[in-house]
Scaffold this motif. Structure first.
Motif, PDB file in Angstrom:
ATOM      1  N   GLN A 213       0.778  -0.991  -0.170  1.00 42.28           N
ATOM      2  CA  GLN A 213       0.084   0.016  -0.380  1.00 42.28           C
ATOM      3  C   GLN A 213       1.063   0.738   0.124  1.00 42.28           C
ATOM      4  O   GLN A 213       1.473   1.332   1.021  1.00 42.28           O
ATOM      5  N   VAL A 214       0.973   2.361  -1.054  1.00 39.83           N
ATOM      6  CA  VAL A 214       1.278   3.323  -1.365  1.00 39.83           C
ATOM      7  C   VAL A 214       0.673   4.705  -0.514  1.00 39.83           C
ATOM      8  O   VAL A 214      -0.359   4.572  -1.153  1.00 39.83           O
ATOM      9  N   ILE A 215       0.711   5.712   0.100  1.00 34.20           N
ATOM     10  CA  ILE A 215       0.147   6.325  -0.012  1.00 34.20           C
ATOM     11  C   ILE A 215       1.274   8.218   0.374  1.00 34.20           C
ATOM     12  O   ILE A 215       2.273   8.021   0.866  1.00 34.20           O
ATOM     13  N   ASN A 269       3.340   0.705   3.358  1.00 36.75           N
ATOM     14  CA  ASN A 269       4.355   0.352   3.419  1.00 36.75           C
ATOM     15  C   ASN A 269       5.557   1.277   2.782  1.00 36.75           C
ATOM     16  O   ASN A 269       6.175   1.094   2.799  1.00 36.75           O
ATOM     17  N   HIS A 270       4.571   2.355   2.076  1.00 39.11           N
ATOM     18  CA  HIS A 270       5.013   3.506   1.176  1.00 39.11           C
ATOM     19  C   HIS A 270       4.354   4.650   1.835  1.00 39.11           C
ATOM     20  O   HIS A 270       3.415   4.684   1.565  1.00 39.11           O
ATOM     21  N   ILE A 271       4.846   5.441   2.442  1.00 39.33           N
ATOM     22  CA  ILE A 271       4.362   7.256   2.713  1.00 39.33           C
ATOM     23  C   ILE A 271       5.002   8.325   2.266  1.00 39.33           C
ATOM     24  O   ILE A 271       6.291   8.410   2.302  1.00 39.33           O
ATOM     25  N   TYR A 272       4.753   8.632   1.313  1.00 34.91           N
ATOM     26  CA  TYR A 272       5.370  10.472   0.551  1.00 34.91           C
ATOM     27  C   TYR A 272       4.358  11.639   1.305  1.00 34.91           C
ATOM     28  O   TYR A 272       3.257  10.984   1.248  1.00 34.91           O
ATOM     29  N   TYR A 308       8.593   8.968   2.376  1.00 31.70           N
ATOM     30  CA  TYR A 308      10.087   9.685   1.575  1.00 31.70           C
ATOM     31  C   TYR A 308       8.971  11.567   1.393  1.00 31.70           C
ATOM     32  O   TYR A 308       8.042  11.762   1.266  1.00 31.70           O
ATOM     33  N   VAL A 309      10.164  12.952   2.577  1.00 31.59           N
ATOM     34  CA  VAL A 309       9.450  13.926   2.578  1.00 31.59           C
ATOM     35  C   VAL A 309       9.731  14.676   2.361  1.00 31.59           C
ATOM     36  O   VAL A 309      11.517  14.899   1.276  1.00 31.59           O
TER      37      VAL A 309
END
Length: 337
Positions: A213-215, A269-272, A308-309
């Motif tokens: 899940q990417v958000i 699983n991944h956050i921007y 990823y900020v």
């Protein structure tokens, strides 16, 4: 008989002489020289040249955009970019606007020198009519978010096209801007290249992110927000790349605030993460506080260092050709194996 004809002959001689003199006289009764003749020819050529210049510079015509017709000069370089979307489209097309809106008194740094020759026209929600009148634009590329009174004010200066802030209108936005500037081929090339790159990346991510899940979240006024799947940068993730749409994103109509507890429950699983200081003036430590929070640190993406900020500038509009192209490169760098 000869005496009778003499007056007639003399009269004809005078007439012929007068006609001969008339051929060598200019329009003011002065003798015309070869130079006068050349000047007249040059004047005629100049008049024809002016007509040609006007045709190259453009003429008023009807442009159709999202079902509405607008009378504007096409092509023209006297364009004002009165919205973030218009500025990004101008930048990606290599158009230099004569005027543009500012953020906190400055043009967006992430656009480089694309606005270097533009005059600041004021706030993005209510540009200065006085400044616009001085610029004398042929067209104003605004935003669909303008209030009716702002629309009326801008149209009193020049035709205003309300460029859509809806991300799914990105092609129409780019193409109408390109049409006005005489850059349709460039726009079509940008669209074609983006779609080809997105299809290629989608194929490469299909297996590696199949069950992940990417958000993207945005911190504003110290709160966490998510966007609908067709809003902001989300169309890149979920439409163009075909990633799984989280339920919370599917349920969001536009911008929705969620709690940190809810985000942890989603456990992506991944956050921007998008964090802009000017959007958090009343909570400048919000990002630091989040990163030091135990609930935040329990999320899978945080534990695996997949956060990823500001991977793309937090001021970017999201739903434009510029934003989509840049974000696609970011996704390739961060998610592709």
């Amino acid at each position: 008989m000869f005496k009778k004809l003499l007056p007639l002959v003399l009269m004809m001689s005078v007439v012929l002489a007068a006609c001969g003199n008339a051929e060598t006289m200019n329009g003011e009764g002065e003798a015309a020289s070869p130079n006068n003749t050349e000047e007249n020819a040059a004047d005629q050529n100049n008049e024809n040249h002016s007509d040609t210049d006007e045709a190259v510079e453009g003429a008023e015509t009807t442009v159709t955009y999202l079902g509405e017709d607008y009378r504007v000069v096409v092509p023209t370089d006297k364009i004002v970019a009165a919205s973030q979307e218009a500025m990004e489209d101008a930048a990606v097309l290599g158009i230099t606007p004569i005027g543009a809106v500012a953020h906190a008194g400055e043009f967006p740094e992430y656009l480089g020198d694309a606005m270097s020759e533009a005059t600041e026209i004021g706030d993005k929600m209510q540009p200065s009519n006085e400044t616009l009148l001085q610029l004398e634009p042929d067209v104003i590329l605004g935003t669909s978010k303008f209030q009716p009174e702002v629309v009326d004010n801008l149209n009193s200066v020049a035709p205003m096209i309300p460029i859509s802030h809806i991300a799914t209108h990105w092609k129409e936005n780019l193409l109408v801007t390109a049409e006005i500037a005489g850059k349709t081929e460039e726009a079509e090339s940008i669209i074609e290249e983006y779609e080809a790159d997105a299809a290629e990346l989608s194929e490469s991510l299909a297996k590696s992110l199949e069950d992940q899940q990417v958000i993207m979240v945005r911190i504003r006024s110290g709160n966490i927000f998510v966007y609908g799947e067709d809003v902001y940068f989300n169309p890149v993730l979920y439409s163009d790349l075909g990633l799984t749409v989280p339920d919370e994103v599917a349920a969001a109509e536009s911008q929705e605030m969620i709690t940190l507890e809810k985000l942890a429950e989603m456990n992506p699983n991944h956050i921007y993460v998008q964090f802009e200081e000017t959007e958090n003036a009343d909570a400048p430590e919000a990002l630091n506080d989040l990163e030091n929070n135990d609930i935040w640190n329990s999320i899978e993406a945080v534990k695996t260092d997949n956060v990823y900020v500001n991977a793309i500038d937090p001021l970017a509009a999201g739903g434009t050709a510029w934003s989509k192209t840049e974000f696609l490169n970011v996704v390739k760098e961060t998610l592709a194996e």
